[in-house]
Design a protein around this motif. Structure first.
Motif, PDB file in Angstrom:
ATOM      1  N   ALA A 152      -0.122   6.581  -5.499  1.00  0.00           N
ATOM      2  CA  ALA A 152      -1.146   6.521  -6.528  1.00  0.00           C
ATOM      3  C   ALA A 152      -2.501   6.523  -5.853  1.00  0.00           C
ATOM      4  O   ALA A 152      -2.648   6.006  -4.738  1.00  0.00           O
ATOM      5  CB  ALA A 152      -0.978   5.277  -7.383  1.00  0.00           C
ATOM      6  N   GLU A 153      -3.469   7.097  -6.526  1.00  0.00           N
ATOM      7  CA  GLU A 153      -4.838   7.045  -6.033  1.00  0.00           C
ATOM      8  C   GLU A 153      -5.259   5.583  -6.021  1.00  0.00           C
ATOM      9  O   GLU A 153      -4.911   4.819  -6.916  1.00  0.00           O
ATOM     10  CB  GLU A 153      -5.735   7.861  -6.966  1.00  0.00           C
ATOM     11  N   SER A 154      -5.998   5.195  -5.013  1.00  0.00           N
ATOM     12  CA  SER A 154      -6.323   3.784  -4.867  1.00  0.00           C
ATOM     13  C   SER A 154      -7.442   3.351  -5.806  1.00  0.00           C
ATOM     14  O   SER A 154      -8.197   4.160  -6.333  1.00  0.00           O
ATOM     15  CB  SER A 154      -6.710   3.480  -3.415  1.00  0.00           C
ATOM     16  N   HIS A 155      -7.509   2.063  -5.971  1.00  0.00           N
ATOM     17  CA  HIS A 155      -8.561   1.430  -6.750  1.00  0.00           C
ATOM     18  C   HIS A 155      -9.887   1.604  -6.001  1.00  0.00           C
ATOM     19  O   HIS A 155      -9.885   1.677  -4.766  1.00  0.00           O
ATOM     20  CB  HIS A 155      -8.204  -0.061  -6.904  1.00  0.00           C
ATOM     21  N   PRO A 156     -11.017   1.661  -6.697  1.00  0.00           N
ATOM     22  CA  PRO A 156     -12.309   1.827  -6.014  1.00  0.00           C
ATOM     23  C   PRO A 156     -12.566   0.819  -4.898  1.00  0.00           C
ATOM     24  O   PRO A 156     -13.191   1.158  -3.891  1.00  0.00           O
ATOM     25  CB  PRO A 156     -13.337   1.691  -7.138  1.00  0.00           C
ATOM     26  N   LYS A 157     -12.050  -0.408  -5.027  1.00  0.00           N
ATOM     27  CA  LYS A 157     -12.274  -1.388  -3.957  1.00  0.00           C
ATOM     28  C   LYS A 157     -11.517  -1.032  -2.678  1.00  0.00           C
ATOM     29  O   LYS A 157     -11.822  -1.550  -1.611  1.00  0.00           O
ATOM     30  CB  LYS A 157     -11.936  -2.802  -4.418  1.00  0.00           C
ATOM     31  N   HIS A 158     -10.520  -0.147  -2.778  1.00  0.00           N
ATOM     32  CA  HIS A 158      -9.766   0.293  -1.602  1.00  0.00           C
ATOM     33  C   HIS A 158     -10.092   1.724  -1.192  1.00  0.00           C
ATOM     34  O   HIS A 158      -9.423   2.280  -0.335  1.00  0.00           O
ATOM     35  CB  HIS A 158      -8.253   0.174  -1.854  1.00  0.00           C
ATOM     36  N   GLY A 159     -11.066   2.345  -1.831  1.00  0.00           N
ATOM     37  CA  GLY A 159     -11.456   3.695  -1.435  1.00  0.00           C
ATOM     38  C   GLY A 159     -11.437   4.715  -2.557  1.00  0.00           C
ATOM     39  O   GLY A 159     -11.825   5.856  -2.363  1.00  0.00           O
ATOM     40  N   GLY A 160     -10.938   4.343  -3.720  1.00  0.00           N
ATOM     41  CA  GLY A 160     -10.952   5.256  -4.870  1.00  0.00           C
ATOM     42  C   GLY A 160     -10.207   6.547  -4.591  1.00  0.00           C
ATOM     43  O   GLY A 160      -9.103   6.546  -4.060  1.00  0.00           O
ATOM     44  N   SER A 161     -10.839   7.664  -4.937  1.00  0.00           N
ATOM     45  CA  SER A 161     -10.163   8.958  -4.788  1.00  0.00           C
ATOM     46  C   SER A 161     -10.070   9.408  -3.335  1.00  0.00           C
ATOM     47  O   SER A 161      -9.463  10.432  -3.047  1.00  0.00           O
ATOM     48  CB  SER A 161     -10.870  10.018  -5.630  1.00  0.00           C
ATOM     49  N   GLY A 162     -10.644   8.643  -2.408  1.00  0.00           N
ATOM     50  CA  GLY A 162     -10.561   8.987  -0.993  1.00  0.00           C
ATOM     51  C   GLY A 162      -9.423   8.286  -0.275  1.00  0.00           C
ATOM     52  O   GLY A 162      -9.302   8.376   0.951  1.00  0.00           O
ATOM     53  N   ALA A 163      -8.575   7.585  -1.027  1.00  0.00           N
ATOM     54  CA  ALA A 163      -7.458   6.868  -0.419  1.00  0.00           C
ATOM     55  C   ALA A 163      -6.305   6.810  -1.411  1.00  0.00           C
ATOM     56  O   ALA A 163      -6.503   6.957  -2.616  1.00  0.00           O
ATOM     57  CB  ALA A 163      -7.873   5.452  -0.014  1.00  0.00           C
ATOM     58  N   PHE A 164      -5.109   6.588  -0.883  1.00  0.00           N
ATOM     59  CA  PHE A 164      -3.910   6.537  -1.723  1.00  0.00           C
ATOM     60  C   PHE A 164      -3.052   5.352  -1.324  1.00  0.00           C
ATOM     61  O   PHE A 164      -2.910   5.049  -0.145  1.00  0.00           O
ATOM     62  CB  PHE A 164      -3.068   7.813  -1.550  1.00  0.00           C
ATOM     63  N   TYR A 165      -2.473   4.705  -2.341  1.00  0.00           N
ATOM     64  CA  TYR A 165      -1.419   3.748  -2.085  1.00  0.00           C
ATOM     65  C   TYR A 165      -0.144   4.568  -1.938  1.00  0.00           C
ATOM     66  O   TYR A 165       0.146   5.434  -2.756  1.00  0.00           O
ATOM     67  CB  TYR A 165      -1.225   2.790  -3.263  1.00  0.00           C
ATOM     68  N   VAL A 166       0.623   4.299  -0.904  1.00  0.00           N
ATOM     69  CA  VAL A 166       1.912   4.961  -0.716  1.00  0.00           C
ATOM     70  C   VAL A 166       2.968   3.869  -0.766  1.00  0.00           C
ATOM     71  O   VAL A 166       2.918   2.895   0.001  1.00  0.00           O
ATOM     72  CB  VAL A 166       1.964   5.729   0.627  1.00  0.00           C
ATOM     73  N   PHE A 167       3.896   4.007  -1.705  1.00  0.00           N
ATOM     74  CA  PHE A 167       4.942   3.027  -1.900  1.00  0.00           C
ATOM     75  C   PHE A 167       6.194   3.491  -1.171  1.00  0.00           C
ATOM     76  O   PHE A 167       6.718   4.564  -1.445  1.00  0.00           O
ATOM     77  CB  PHE A 167       5.194   2.826  -3.399  1.00  0.00           C
ATOM     78  N   LEU A 168       6.625   2.690  -0.211  1.00  0.00           N
ATOM     79  CA  LEU A 168       7.737   3.073   0.657  1.00  0.00           C
ATOM     80  C   LEU A 168       9.070   2.607   0.082  1.00  0.00           C
ATOM     81  O   LEU A 168       9.163   1.554  -0.544  1.00  0.00           O
ATOM     82  CB  LEU A 168       7.537   2.466   2.038  1.00  0.00           C
ATOM     83  N   ARG A 169      10.088   3.416   0.318  1.00  0.00           N
ATOM     84  CA  ARG A 169      11.446   3.034  -0.056  1.00  0.00           C
ATOM     85  C   ARG A 169      11.914   1.941   0.896  1.00  0.00           C
ATOM     86  O   ARG A 169      11.407   1.813   2.006  1.00  0.00           O
ATOM     87  CB  ARG A 169      12.392   4.220   0.070  1.00  0.00           C
ATOM     88  N   SER A 170      12.906   1.215   0.456  1.00  0.00           N
ATOM     89  CA  SER A 170      13.497   0.207   1.320  1.00  0.00           C
ATOM     90  C   SER A 170      14.184   0.924   2.480  1.00  0.00           C
ATOM     91  O   SER A 170      14.787   1.969   2.308  1.00  0.00           O
ATOM     92  CB  SER A 170      14.510  -0.607   0.519  1.00  0.00           C
ATOM     93  N   ALA A 171      14.105   0.349   3.656  1.00  0.00           N
ATOM     94  CA  ALA A 171      14.731   0.967   4.832  1.00  0.00           C
ATOM     95  C   ALA A 171      16.240   1.026   4.682  1.00  0.00           C
ATOM     96  O   ALA A 171      16.905   1.863   5.287  1.00  0.00           O
ATOM     97  CB  ALA A 171      14.343   0.192   6.093  1.00  0.00           C
ATOM     98  N   ASN A 172      16.816   0.144   3.874  1.00  0.00           N
ATOM     99  CA  ASN A 172      18.255   0.101   3.667  1.00  0.00           C
ATOM    100  C   ASN A 172      18.735   1.151   2.688  1.00  0.00           C
ATOM    101  O   ASN A 172      19.911   1.459   2.641  1.00  0.00           O
ATOM    102  CB  ASN A 172      18.675  -1.277   3.154  1.00  0.00           C
ATOM    103  N   ALA A 173      17.827   1.677   1.867  1.00  0.00           N
ATOM    104  CA  ALA A 173      18.239   2.613   0.806  1.00  0.00           C
ATOM    105  C   ALA A 173      18.525   3.988   1.311  1.00  0.00           C
ATOM    106  O   ALA A 173      18.198   4.467   2.281  1.00  0.00           O
ATOM    107  CB  ALA A 173      17.141   2.692  -0.265  1.00  0.00           C
TER     108      ALA A 173
END
Length: 173
Positions: A152-173
């Motif tokens: 997801a595109e990050s919140h403005p406090k984390h960089g807004g459209s210049g940054a992304f949250y990347v949600f990782l899968r569990s290493a076990n999956a």
């Protein structure tokens, strides 16, 4: 809005529009049946009836394959319920070095048990930066799909459209 019938000129214009759209699924059979019923040949555009307005097909924007944008995850990060384990800044990287470093970073973070990381791509000129664009293309690759569950595109406090949250899968999956 009043319900009026189309003029002959409007009906011809809608017929041209309808002929340029290729429907899929059940609607394709309906269009073929309508074309046959009106007696229009395969090269003739189907004529819209003058008594009722023809419905213009809304063009669907193709959804990008790959992990979906994860709005719920972005909300959890913003509310402090999901912490950002690490961040990776692509500033200073070339396309080639970013393509090598980013997967290695994500694999390492997944092995460490991280669930969310922040990747800073920068916005680029007019929001079309090369690294930002390539980052989004890389997320669609099969190699990325096995690592990440969403982004997801990050919140403005984390960089807004210049940054992304990347949600990782569990290493076990």
């Amino acid at each position: 809005m009043t319900k009026r019938s189309l003029t002959p000129d409007e009906a011809r214009a809608w017929a041209r529009v309808a002929a340029s759209v290729k429907p899929i699924g059940r609607k394709a059979a309906d269009l073929e049946a309508l074309t046959e019923a009106l007696g229009a040949g395969p090269t003739d555009p189907p004529a819209a009836p003058a008594s009722e307005p023809a419905k213009a097909a809304k063009p669907k924007t193709p959804k990008a394959p790959g992990p979906p944008a994860e709005r719920s995850g972005e909300k959890r990060v913003r509310r402090g319920k999901l912490s950002i384990a690490a961040s990776f800044d692509l500033h200073g990287h070339t396309q080639a070095s970013a393509a090598r470093a980013l997967p290695a970073f994500l694999e390492h973070q997944q092995a460490e048990g991280a669930r969310c990381v922040l990747v800073i791509t920068g916005k680029g000129r007019e929001g079309q930066g090369v690294l930002r664009r390539n980052f989004l293309i890389w997320l669609e690759s099969p190699a990325a799909r096995r690592l990440i569950s969403g982004y997801a595109e990050s919140h403005p406090k984390h960089g807004g459209s210049g940054a992304f949250y990347v949600f990782l899968r569990s290493a076990n999956a």
